[in-house]
Design a protein around this motif. Structure first.
Motif, PDB file in Angstrom:
ATOM      1  N   VAL A 135     -52.782 -33.093 -77.813  1.00  0.00           N
ATOM      2  CA  VAL A 135     -52.206 -31.775 -77.512  1.00  0.00           C
ATOM      3  C   VAL A 135     -52.626 -30.801 -78.613  1.00  0.00           C
ATOM      4  O   VAL A 135     -52.464 -31.093 -79.799  1.00  0.00           O
ATOM      5  CB  VAL A 135     -50.672 -31.859 -77.382  1.00  0.00           C
ATOM      6  CG1 VAL A 135     -50.056 -30.462 -77.301  1.00  0.00           C
ATOM      7  CG2 VAL A 135     -50.297 -32.658 -76.132  1.00  0.00           C
ATOM      8  N   TYR A 187     -54.001 -29.143 -70.543  1.00  0.00           N
ATOM      9  CA  TYR A 187     -53.428 -30.439 -70.160  1.00  0.00           C
ATOM     10  C   TYR A 187     -54.433 -31.516 -70.526  1.00  0.00           C
ATOM     11  O   TYR A 187     -55.568 -31.518 -70.034  1.00  0.00           O
ATOM     12  CB  TYR A 187     -53.133 -30.434 -68.660  1.00  0.00           C
ATOM     13  CG  TYR A 187     -52.478 -31.695 -68.148  1.00  0.00           C
ATOM     14  CD1 TYR A 187     -51.400 -32.281 -68.816  1.00  0.00           C
ATOM     15  CD2 TYR A 187     -52.919 -32.293 -66.970  1.00  0.00           C
ATOM     16  CE1 TYR A 187     -50.801 -33.434 -68.333  1.00  0.00           C
ATOM     17  CE2 TYR A 187     -52.313 -33.437 -66.477  1.00  0.00           C
ATOM     18  CZ  TYR A 187     -51.255 -34.007 -67.167  1.00  0.00           C
ATOM     19  OH  TYR A 187     -50.661 -35.148 -66.686  1.00  0.00           O
ATOM     20  N   ASP A 188     -53.998 -32.435 -71.395  1.00  0.00           N
ATOM     21  CA  ASP A 188     -54.937 -33.420 -71.964  1.00  0.00           C
ATOM     22  C   ASP A 188     -55.434 -34.438 -70.941  1.00  0.00           C
ATOM     23  O   ASP A 188     -56.468 -35.052 -71.119  1.00  0.00           O
ATOM     24  CB  ASP A 188     -54.292 -34.134 -73.160  1.00  0.00           C
ATOM     25  CG  ASP A 188     -52.960 -34.802 -72.834  1.00  0.00           C
ATOM     26  OD1 ASP A 188     -52.396 -34.544 -71.745  1.00  0.00           O
ATOM     27  OD2 ASP A 188     -52.460 -35.573 -73.668  1.00  0.00           O
ATOM     28  N   HIS A 232     -57.032 -35.495 -67.410  1.00  0.00           N
ATOM     29  CA  HIS A 232     -57.820 -34.923 -66.322  1.00  0.00           C
ATOM     30  C   HIS A 232     -58.731 -35.998 -65.736  1.00  0.00           C
ATOM     31  O   HIS A 232     -58.595 -37.182 -66.054  1.00  0.00           O
ATOM     32  CB  HIS A 232     -58.597 -33.684 -66.773  1.00  0.00           C
ATOM     33  CG  HIS A 232     -59.789 -34.001 -67.576  1.00  0.00           C
ATOM     34  ND1 HIS A 232     -61.021 -33.514 -67.313  1.00  0.00           N
ATOM     35  CD2 HIS A 232     -59.908 -34.799 -68.646  1.00  0.00           C
ATOM     36  CE1 HIS A 232     -61.863 -34.007 -68.190  1.00  0.00           C
ATOM     37  NE2 HIS A 232     -61.223 -34.778 -69.004  1.00  0.00           N
ATOM     38  N   ASN A 235     -50.713 -40.056 -62.770  1.00  0.00           N
ATOM     39  CA  ASN A 235     -50.731 -40.689 -64.084  1.00  0.00           C
ATOM     40  C   ASN A 235     -51.227 -42.130 -64.022  1.00  0.00           C
ATOM     41  O   ASN A 235     -51.668 -42.670 -65.027  1.00  0.00           O
ATOM     42  CB  ASN A 235     -49.315 -40.688 -64.688  1.00  0.00           C
ATOM     43  CG  ASN A 235     -49.172 -39.599 -65.719  1.00  0.00           C
ATOM     44  OD1 ASN A 235     -50.107 -38.860 -65.967  1.00  0.00           O
ATOM     45  ND2 ASN A 235     -48.011 -39.497 -66.319  1.00  0.00           N
ATOM     46  N   ARG A 284     -57.390 -28.401 -67.210  1.00  0.00           N
ATOM     47  CA  ARG A 284     -56.461 -27.329 -66.843  1.00  0.00           C
ATOM     48  C   ARG A 284     -55.951 -26.608 -68.095  1.00  0.00           C
ATOM     49  O   ARG A 284     -55.240 -27.211 -68.908  1.00  0.00           O
ATOM     50  CB  ARG A 284     -55.287 -27.900 -66.063  1.00  0.00           C
ATOM     51  CG  ARG A 284     -55.688 -28.418 -64.701  1.00  0.00           C
ATOM     52  CD  ARG A 284     -54.550 -29.167 -64.062  1.00  0.00           C
ATOM     53  NE  ARG A 284     -54.947 -29.688 -62.762  1.00  0.00           N
ATOM     54  CZ  ARG A 284     -54.287 -30.643 -62.140  1.00  0.00           C
ATOM     55  NH1 ARG A 284     -53.211 -31.168 -62.678  1.00  0.00           N
ATOM     56  NH2 ARG A 284     -54.688 -31.062 -60.959  1.00  0.00           N
ATOM     57  N   CYS A 309     -47.014 -33.141 -77.897  1.00  0.00           N
ATOM     58  CA  CYS A 309     -46.841 -33.843 -76.625  1.00  0.00           C
ATOM     59  C   CYS A 309     -45.369 -34.174 -76.403  1.00  0.00           C
ATOM     60  O   CYS A 309     -44.935 -34.320 -75.259  1.00  0.00           O
ATOM     61  CB  CYS A 309     -47.696 -35.094 -76.577  1.00  0.00           C
ATOM     62  SG  CYS A 309     -47.233 -36.318 -77.792  1.00  0.00           S
ATOM     63  N   PHE A 358     -43.553 -31.818 -74.071  1.00  0.00           N
ATOM     64  CA  PHE A 358     -43.750 -32.056 -72.628  1.00  0.00           C
ATOM     65  C   PHE A 358     -43.053 -33.349 -72.185  1.00  0.00           C
ATOM     66  O   PHE A 358     -42.476 -33.415 -71.102  1.00  0.00           O
ATOM     67  CB  PHE A 358     -45.243 -32.134 -72.304  1.00  0.00           C
ATOM     68  CG  PHE A 358     -46.042 -30.963 -72.815  1.00  0.00           C
ATOM     69  CD1 PHE A 358     -45.570 -29.668 -72.670  1.00  0.00           C
ATOM     70  CD2 PHE A 358     -47.258 -31.151 -73.452  1.00  0.00           C
ATOM     71  CE1 PHE A 358     -46.302 -28.583 -73.144  1.00  0.00           C
ATOM     72  CE2 PHE A 358     -48.004 -30.073 -73.912  1.00  0.00           C
ATOM     73  CZ  PHE A 358     -47.528 -28.788 -73.770  1.00  0.00           C
ATOM     74  N   THR A 411     -47.022 -37.417 -69.161  1.00  0.00           N
ATOM     75  CA  THR A 411     -46.507 -36.231 -68.472  1.00  0.00           C
ATOM     76  C   THR A 411     -47.495 -35.809 -67.398  1.00  0.00           C
ATOM     77  O   THR A 411     -48.651 -36.217 -67.400  1.00  0.00           O
ATOM     78  CB  THR A 411     -46.344 -35.045 -69.456  1.00  0.00           C
ATOM     79  OG1 THR A 411     -47.568 -34.865 -70.152  1.00  0.00           O
ATOM     80  CG2 THR A 411     -45.222 -35.305 -70.433  1.00  0.00           C
ATOM     81  N   GLU A 412     -47.009 -34.993 -66.499  1.00  0.00           N
ATOM     82  CA  GLU A 412     -47.873 -34.411 -65.481  1.00  0.00           C
ATOM     83  C   GLU A 412     -48.012 -32.919 -65.757  1.00  0.00           C
ATOM     84  O   GLU A 412     -47.250 -32.350 -66.537  1.00  0.00           O
ATOM     85  CB  GLU A 412     -47.294 -34.689 -64.094  1.00  0.00           C
ATOM     86  CG  GLU A 412     -47.386 -36.190 -63.778  1.00  0.00           C
ATOM     87  CD  GLU A 412     -46.768 -36.555 -62.446  1.00  0.00           C
ATOM     88  OE1 GLU A 412     -47.026 -35.850 -61.465  1.00  0.00           O
ATOM     89  OE2 GLU A 412     -46.031 -37.542 -62.406  1.00  0.00           O
ATOM     90  N   PHE A 413     -48.979 -32.312 -65.083  1.00  0.00           N
ATOM     91  CA  PHE A 413     -49.290 -30.913 -65.402  1.00  0.00           C
ATOM     92  C   PHE A 413     -48.091 -29.995 -65.184  1.00  0.00           C
ATOM     93  O   PHE A 413     -47.884 -29.048 -65.924  1.00  0.00           O
ATOM     94  CB  PHE A 413     -50.488 -30.453 -64.551  1.00  0.00           C
ATOM     95  CG  PHE A 413     -50.946 -29.059 -64.869  1.00  0.00           C
ATOM     96  CD1 PHE A 413     -51.333 -28.700 -66.151  1.00  0.00           C
ATOM     97  CD2 PHE A 413     -50.986 -28.084 -63.878  1.00  0.00           C
ATOM     98  CE1 PHE A 413     -51.761 -27.412 -66.447  1.00  0.00           C
ATOM     99  CE2 PHE A 413     -51.402 -26.788 -64.160  1.00  0.00           C
ATOM    100  CZ  PHE A 413     -51.793 -26.454 -65.442  1.00  0.00           C
ATOM    101  N   VAL A 423     -46.060 -29.479 -68.227  1.00  0.00           N
ATOM    102  CA  VAL A 423     -46.633 -28.543 -69.207  1.00  0.00           C
ATOM    103  C   VAL A 423     -46.278 -27.110 -68.806  1.00  0.00           C
ATOM    104  O   VAL A 423     -45.742 -26.331 -69.597  1.00  0.00           O
ATOM    105  CB  VAL A 423     -48.170 -28.721 -69.285  1.00  0.00           C
ATOM    106  CG1 VAL A 423     -48.785 -27.659 -70.192  1.00  0.00           C
ATOM    107  CG2 VAL A 423     -48.507 -30.128 -69.774  1.00  0.00           C
TER     108      VAL A 423
END
Ligand code: ZN
Ligand code: ZN
Length: 365
Positions: free
Chosen positions: A63, A92-93, A95, A111, A144, A162, A165, A310-312, A315
């Motif tokens: 992050v 967002y880390d 992807h 995830n 993202r 992180c 989030f 976490t999911e987007f 964030v």
């Protein structure tokens, strides 16, 4: 030009400074000047080799916050806000999820997608500037980004890192109802974040179990009503406090945010019958623990839920809340120390020994 980066070459080996070539921008990519990246418990685990499938050497730092140096064919962030060079962004880390596998399409748990890649964790340093412990970060096509308000001190975000989030995700996962009593196990960045977002979601009472005392004072700045010290109060005293605070029932929700397996067995004694337990602090394998399925789970009729990463949406939504309520979420105060790229070994040692609340890598130091 070449870019300085701190590289974790292998587990238990000192982090080294490498010069890495500036990337050639692909269509849809963004190049950032790193303002700050975080050092969290996961980086300590990476350094000890506790996460499977990590392609050492890596540039850690999942992050991060930066300013856009250059973009190629990109004009908005992932939420549609206009972007230009110089803008302050985070990203967002996670992807490269495939949007095609069972986890992506049916289970809707991206995830768990096998194609999933994470900045600072699952990219090799040989693949480029794909981690935050570097002067620049290359955001590949599809990463993202989220533009941050220019007035927001980036320390409010990176001070949570992180954990900001993950703590938000854990509260969302708990389905916390307004007025509920919540116990948070852990007073590191995840626990502090969970406590802060529990307060803002309308918890009736937030009780945090943690250590050391400096962290417990911090969590009170996020609105925790009560703090129980792991160092000064026995497990029996902690249970007695929570039962007393809930007329003998136990808490409606318990959030695990400490990464210590022994917290799991303690939690069942703190939770009311029919309550919800969210385990968010075991991103890496720290061992096993004994449970009694009848007494701890079945007869108590509780929900036990895992929150892995976490999911987007976490964030975006947590940053929306942070932007509106930054005065009640003073994550900048969680920052214990800033480390230059040459000092990341000291940063890892300090985080591992809990000598700092949040360690930040700042390439300008
Ligand atoms: Zn997939
Ligand atoms: Zn982290």
């Amino acid at each position: 030009m070449s870019v300085r980066a701190a590289v974790m070459t292998a587990p238990e080996k000192p982090v080294e400074l490498w010069d890495i070539d500036d990337p050639v921008l692909e269509p849809g990519s963004v190049l950032l000047e790193t303002l700050a990246s975080e050092v969290c418990g996961t980086d300590v685990h990476l350094h000890k080799g506790r996460l499977a499938g990590v392609p050492y050497p890596i540039i850690p730092g999942h992050v991060s916050v930066g300013r856009i140096i250059e973009m190629r064919g990109v004009d908005t962030d992932a939420t549609g806000a206009a972007l230009q060079s110089g803008d302050l962004v985070t990203f967002y880390d996670v992807h490269e999820v495939c949007n095609a596998c069972y986890h992506c399409t049916v289970a809707q748990q991206p995830n768990r997608c096998r194609s999933r890649r994470v900045y600072g964790i699952t990219y090799s340093a040989h693949d480029g500037l794909l981690g935050g412990w570097a002067e620049r970060i290359y955001l590949k096509p599809g990463v993202r980004t989220v533009r941050l308000p220019e007035w927001l001190d980036p320390d409010y975000l990176i001070g949570g890192g992180c954990g900001l989030f993950t703590g938000f995700g854990a509260i969302e996962r708990s389905d916390l109802a307004m007025g509920d009593t919540v116990v948070v196990q852990g007073s590191g960045p995840v626990g502090i974040s969970a406590a802060g977002f529990a307060v803002l979601r309308g918890a009736g009472r937030v009780i945090v179990i943690g250590a050391p005392d400096a962290r417990l004072s911090l969590v009170q700045e996020f609105g925790a009503d009560d703090v129980l010290s792991l160092e000064n109060e026995s497990i029996e005293a902690r249970k007695a406090f929570v039962l007393d605070a809930t007329d003998g029932r136990g808490a409606d929700v318990v959030i695990e945010a400490c990464g210590n397996p022994s917290a799991i067995s303690e939690a069942f004694g703190l939770l009311r019958d029919g309550g919800t337990y969210v385990i968010a602090g075991h991103y890496t394998d720290t061992g096993t623990v004994e449970i009694n399925p009848h007494l701890d789970i079945n007869q108590k009729h509780i929900d036990v839920r895992g929150q892995w990463g976490t999911e987007f949406r976490h964030v975006v939504r947590s940053l929306n809340v942070l932007t509106k309520h930054h005065e009640r979420l003073p994550f900048h105060r969680v920052i214990g120390k800033r480390y230059g790229l040459a000092d990341t070994n000291a940063a890892l040692a300090d985080v591992a020994a809990l000598r700092v609340s949040k360690a930040i890598v700042d390439p300008s130091c």
